[in-house]
Design a protein around this motif. Sequence first.
Motif, PDB file in Angstrom:
ATOM      1  N   LYS A  82       0.817  -1.213   0.000  1.00 37.08           N
ATOM      2  CA  LYS A  82       0.000   0.000   0.000  1.00 37.08           C
ATOM      3  C   LYS A  82       0.857   1.273   0.000  1.00 37.08           C
ATOM      4  O   LYS A  82       0.366   2.372   0.226  1.00 37.08           O
ATOM      5  N   LYS A  83       2.164   1.111  -0.227  1.00 34.98           N
ATOM      6  CA  LYS A  83       3.101   2.231  -0.339  1.00 34.98           C
ATOM      7  C   LYS A  83       3.352   2.954   0.990  1.00 34.98           C
ATOM      8  O   LYS A  83       3.610   4.158   1.022  1.00 34.98           O
ATOM      9  N   VAL A  84       3.266   2.207   2.098  1.00 35.34           N
ATOM     10  CA  VAL A  84       3.592   2.742   3.415  1.00 35.34           C
ATOM     11  C   VAL A  84       4.993   2.245   3.756  1.00 35.34           C
ATOM     12  O   VAL A  84       5.254   1.042   3.711  1.00 35.34           O
ATOM     13  N   ALA A  85       5.893   3.152   4.091  1.00 42.41           N
ATOM     14  CA  ALA A  85       7.248   2.757   4.506  1.00 42.41           C
ATOM     15  C   ALA A  85       7.163   2.132   5.892  1.00 42.41           C
ATOM     16  O   ALA A  85       6.533   2.690   6.786  1.00 42.41           O
ATOM     17  N   VAL A  86       7.786   0.970   6.056  1.00 37.38           N
ATOM     18  CA  VAL A  86       7.753   0.275   7.340  1.00 37.38           C
ATOM     19  C   VAL A  86       9.174   0.180   7.890  1.00 37.38           C
ATOM     20  O   VAL A  86      10.046  -0.415   7.263  1.00 37.38           O
ATOM     21  N   PHE A  87       9.372   0.789   9.040  1.00 37.51           N
ATOM     22  CA  PHE A  87      10.630   0.676   9.770  1.00 37.51           C
ATOM     23  C   PHE A  87      10.351  -0.313  10.901  1.00 37.51           C
ATOM     24  O   PHE A  87       9.705   0.048  11.888  1.00 37.51           O
ATOM     25  N   ASP A  88      10.814  -1.556  10.751  1.00 39.00           N
ATOM     26  CA  ASP A  88      10.504  -2.574  11.753  1.00 39.00           C
ATOM     27  C   ASP A  88      11.730  -2.918  12.591  1.00 39.00           C
ATOM     28  O   ASP A  88      12.838  -2.488  12.298  1.00 39.00           O
ATOM     29  N   ASN A  89      11.482  -3.682  13.637  1.00 40.43           N
ATOM     30  CA  ASN A  89      12.523  -4.070  14.590  1.00 40.43           C
ATOM     31  C   ASN A  89      13.208  -2.856  15.213  1.00 40.43           C
ATOM     32  O   ASN A  89      14.398  -2.882  15.507  1.00 40.43           O
ATOM     33  N   VAL A  90      12.432  -1.796  15.413  1.00 37.99           N
ATOM     34  CA  VAL A  90      12.940  -0.581  16.052  1.00 37.99           C
ATOM     35  C   VAL A  90      12.515  -0.608  17.520  1.00 37.99           C
ATOM     36  O   VAL A  90      11.354  -0.845  17.836  1.00 37.99           O
TER      37      VAL A  90
END
Length: 118
Positions: A82-90
């Motif tokens: 859906k074109k959302v940037a995901v910054f995970d494991n933060v």
Amino acid sequence: MAEKLLIPLYDNDVAPRFDLATEVCIVNIVRRPDGTSRADEKVVVLPEASADELCQLIIADGMDAVICSAIEEEYHQYLTWKKVAVFDNVLGPVDKVLQRFLEGDLESGSILFPNSND
């Protein structure tokens, strides 16, 4: 340029699990041409913990990015699609995480608790 960001919360930290968050911080960011930024934050309490409802909120409110810790691959792929940037494991306090994001220095896997090496 304006951006919208969502961070699942656990007290004042990024929630350890995306699907168990019952509070989120929604940040409206205005980046000015001179390189400065203004971030307006608001905390929203959710009626229940639900990854599906959280994804609906993210899409319906037009979020540009999500900063989270653990997130199931299914939701990560959906948000990315859906074109959302995901910054995970933060991991870390929201104020430090947001500061790094505004500086353009946040990466997936960043650990920002005191005494961490990041």
